[in-house]
Motif scaffolding. Structure first.
Motif, PDB file in Angstrom:
ATOM      1  N   GLN A 154       0.757  -1.377  -0.014  1.00  0.00           N
ATOM      2  CA  GLN A 154       0.095   0.017  -0.006  1.00  0.00           C
ATOM      3  C   GLN A 154       0.983   1.352   0.053  1.00  0.00           C
ATOM      4  OE1 GLN A 154      -2.577  -0.450   3.506  1.00  0.00           O
ATOM      5  NE2 GLN A 154      -3.846  -2.055   2.538  1.00  0.00           N
ATOM      6  N   ARG A 155       1.935   1.116   0.752  1.00  0.00           N
ATOM      7  CA  ARG A 155       2.887   2.164   0.622  1.00  0.00           C
ATOM      8  C   ARG A 155       3.942   2.397  -0.117  1.00  0.00           C
ATOM      9  NH1 ARG A 155       0.488   1.048   5.661  1.00  0.00           N
ATOM     10  NH2 ARG A 155       0.157   2.798   7.027  1.00  0.00           N
ATOM     11  N   ARG A 156       4.439   1.408  -0.463  1.00  0.00           N
ATOM     12  CA  ARG A 156       5.887   1.198  -1.273  1.00  0.00           C
ATOM     13  C   ARG A 156       5.472   0.337  -2.468  1.00  0.00           C
ATOM     14  NH1 ARG A 156       9.935   2.357   2.483  1.00  0.00           N
ATOM     15  NH2 ARG A 156       9.055   3.661   3.613  1.00  0.00           N
ATOM     16  N   GLY A 157       4.477  -0.205  -2.890  1.00  0.00           N
ATOM     17  CA  GLY A 157       4.244  -0.876  -4.052  1.00  0.00           C
ATOM     18  C   GLY A 157       4.863  -2.153  -4.054  1.00  0.00           C
ATOM     19  N   VAL A 158       4.276  -3.061  -5.316  1.00  0.00           N
ATOM     20  CA  VAL A 158       5.082  -4.383  -5.179  1.00  0.00           C
ATOM     21  C   VAL A 158       6.270  -4.449  -5.480  1.00  0.00           C
ATOM     22  CG1 VAL A 158       4.815  -6.460  -6.688  1.00  0.00           C
ATOM     23  CG2 VAL A 158       2.872  -5.085  -6.276  1.00  0.00           C
ATOM     24  N   SER A 159       7.086  -3.498  -6.041  1.00  0.00           N
ATOM     25  CA  SER A 159       8.464  -3.260  -6.297  1.00  0.00           C
ATOM     26  C   SER A 159       9.277  -3.190  -4.690  1.00  0.00           C
ATOM     27  CB  SER A 159       9.039  -2.255  -7.182  1.00  0.00           C
ATOM     28  OG  SER A 159       8.669  -1.048  -6.579  1.00  0.00           O
ATOM     29  N   GLY A 160       8.669  -2.417  -4.019  1.00  0.00           N
ATOM     30  CA  GLY A 160       8.948  -2.008  -2.616  1.00  0.00           C
ATOM     31  C   GLY A 160       8.915  -3.354  -2.092  1.00  0.00           C
ATOM     32  N   TRP A 161       7.887  -4.085  -1.863  1.00  0.00           N
ATOM     33  CA  TRP A 161       7.653  -5.370  -1.115  1.00  0.00           C
ATOM     34  C   TRP A 161       8.755  -6.491  -1.608  1.00  0.00           C
ATOM     35  CZ3 TRP A 161       6.192  -7.531   2.843  1.00  0.00           C
ATOM     36  CH2 TRP A 161       5.730  -9.253   2.945  1.00  0.00           C
ATOM     37  N   ASN A 162       9.127  -6.522  -2.872  1.00  0.00           N
ATOM     38  CA  ASN A 162       9.921  -7.406  -3.325  1.00  0.00           C
ATOM     39  C   ASN A 162      11.449  -6.971  -2.563  1.00  0.00           C
ATOM     40  OD1 ASN A 162       8.116  -8.809  -4.739  1.00  0.00           O
ATOM     41  ND2 ASN A 162       8.527  -7.724  -6.514  1.00  0.00           N
ATOM     42  N   GLU A 163      11.711  -5.694  -2.897  1.00  0.00           N
ATOM     43  CA  GLU A 163      12.914  -5.246  -2.238  1.00  0.00           C
ATOM     44  C   GLU A 163      13.144  -5.676  -0.948  1.00  0.00           C
ATOM     45  OE1 GLU A 163      13.410  -1.065  -3.356  1.00  0.00           O
ATOM     46  OE2 GLU A 163      13.593  -1.529  -5.524  1.00  0.00           O
TER      47      GLU A 163
END
Length: 299
Positions: A154-163
């Motif tokens: 919700q805050r960082r997007g899917v790319s943030g989650w993967n990182e």
């Protein structure tokens, strides 16, 4: 009714935990008692909300035990190492044992109240420990992996989650190879916004025991925190309380646990309440819901 507060120390798996025991002064024999379990990165006072709640409960005849989970507050365990899935349930069960050993407490009338991550912990313990007579779970996390995924995407997007997952895997390797976990600011580990981080820092100034940093090991343990998997085994009455305006943990977490917890479960949604149930504008209603549930099953 007069009261006295006693600073105590209890042990969980040999680790000393700092606590405060609030007792009514009136000597009327053994009383019902309540364990208060604070939230993630917090401490036994829960920003003053549990201090006030212990006072409220003491005035109506309860013994109230506040304590610092391992890794939090004034405990002697490594500060910031918060293993909510693997160690914190043991801490709550040790708190129950401590109360049962006190002569002022009726060992058959012990309840649990928990906030946020502490709310998930008391729900878990209610499924594991048949000594618990009733429970109130406030703004609880039902599934740590789901919660972290929601928070990050919700805050960082899917790319943030993967990182985030890559960084977590790197820390797992570091722990396995060298026995150490990197520390990071909790607002970063929880993907908080700039506004949420500013609020976190403000609370840290007001409440110095509120943690700012933690090892990645702590956030890894959150992924294995799954009260939803055990709530169907809860045998005691449990009340879930959640605010409809909670932006930190969605109220569906409590609704899902209520749906799986059986016929003795109760769900109370407070319209407009945010995550900070013990200290927010609806704290009076929260205190009423806690006292009513405890009175129903402990008195």
């Amino acid at each position: 009714m007069g009261m006295r507060a006693e600073r105590i120390r209890l042990f969980s798996s040999g680790v000393p935990l700092a606590g405060i025991l609030t007792l009514p002064d009136d000597p009327v024999g053994q009383r019902p008692a309540v364990v208060l379990a604070h939230g993630y990165a917090n401490y036994k006072g829960e920003f003053g909300g549990f201090d006030e709640l212990a006072d409220v409960l003491g005035r109506i005849g309860y013994v109230a035990l506040q304590f610092d989970f391992r890794g939090c507050g004034e405990t002697d365990a490594p500060v910031g190492k918060m293993l909510c899935a693997t160690e914190w349930p043991l801490d709550v069960m040790s708190a129950v044992s401590y109360l049962q050993a006190r002569s002022e407490v009726d060992p058959q009338r012990i309840g649990l109240v928990g906030q946020s991550m502490g709310g998930g912990v008391v729900a878990t313990v209610s499924a594991l420990d048949d000594r618990v007579a009733c429970t109130v779970s406030l703004a609880s996390v039902s599934d740590g992996a789901r919660w972290l995924h929601e928070t990050w995407t919700q805050r960082r997007g899917v790319s943030g989650w993967n990182e985030f997952l890559i960084a977590l895997q790197n820390d797992r390797h570091e722990r396995a190879l060298h026995g150490r976990s990197r520390f990071a600011p909790l607002p970063e580990l929880l993907a908080l916004t700039a506004e949420e981080t500013a609020t976190w820092l403000e609370m840290r100034v007001r409440y110095p025991l509120f943690l700012y940093e933690a090892p990645w090991e702590s956030i890894d343990d959150v992924l294995h925190f799954k009260p939803i998997d055990v709530v169907q085994h809860i045998q005691c009455p449990i009340r879930f309380v959640h605010g409809t305006a909670d932006l930190m943990v969605d109220s569906s977490h409590s609704a899902d646990m209520h749906a799986h917890a059986g016929s003795q479960a109760d769900l109370q949604l407070i319209d407009g309440a945010d995550h900070a149930l013990p200290i927010g504008t609806h704290k009076g209603r929260v205190q009423e819901l806690i006292a009513e549930w405890l009175d129903r099953y402990l008195k």
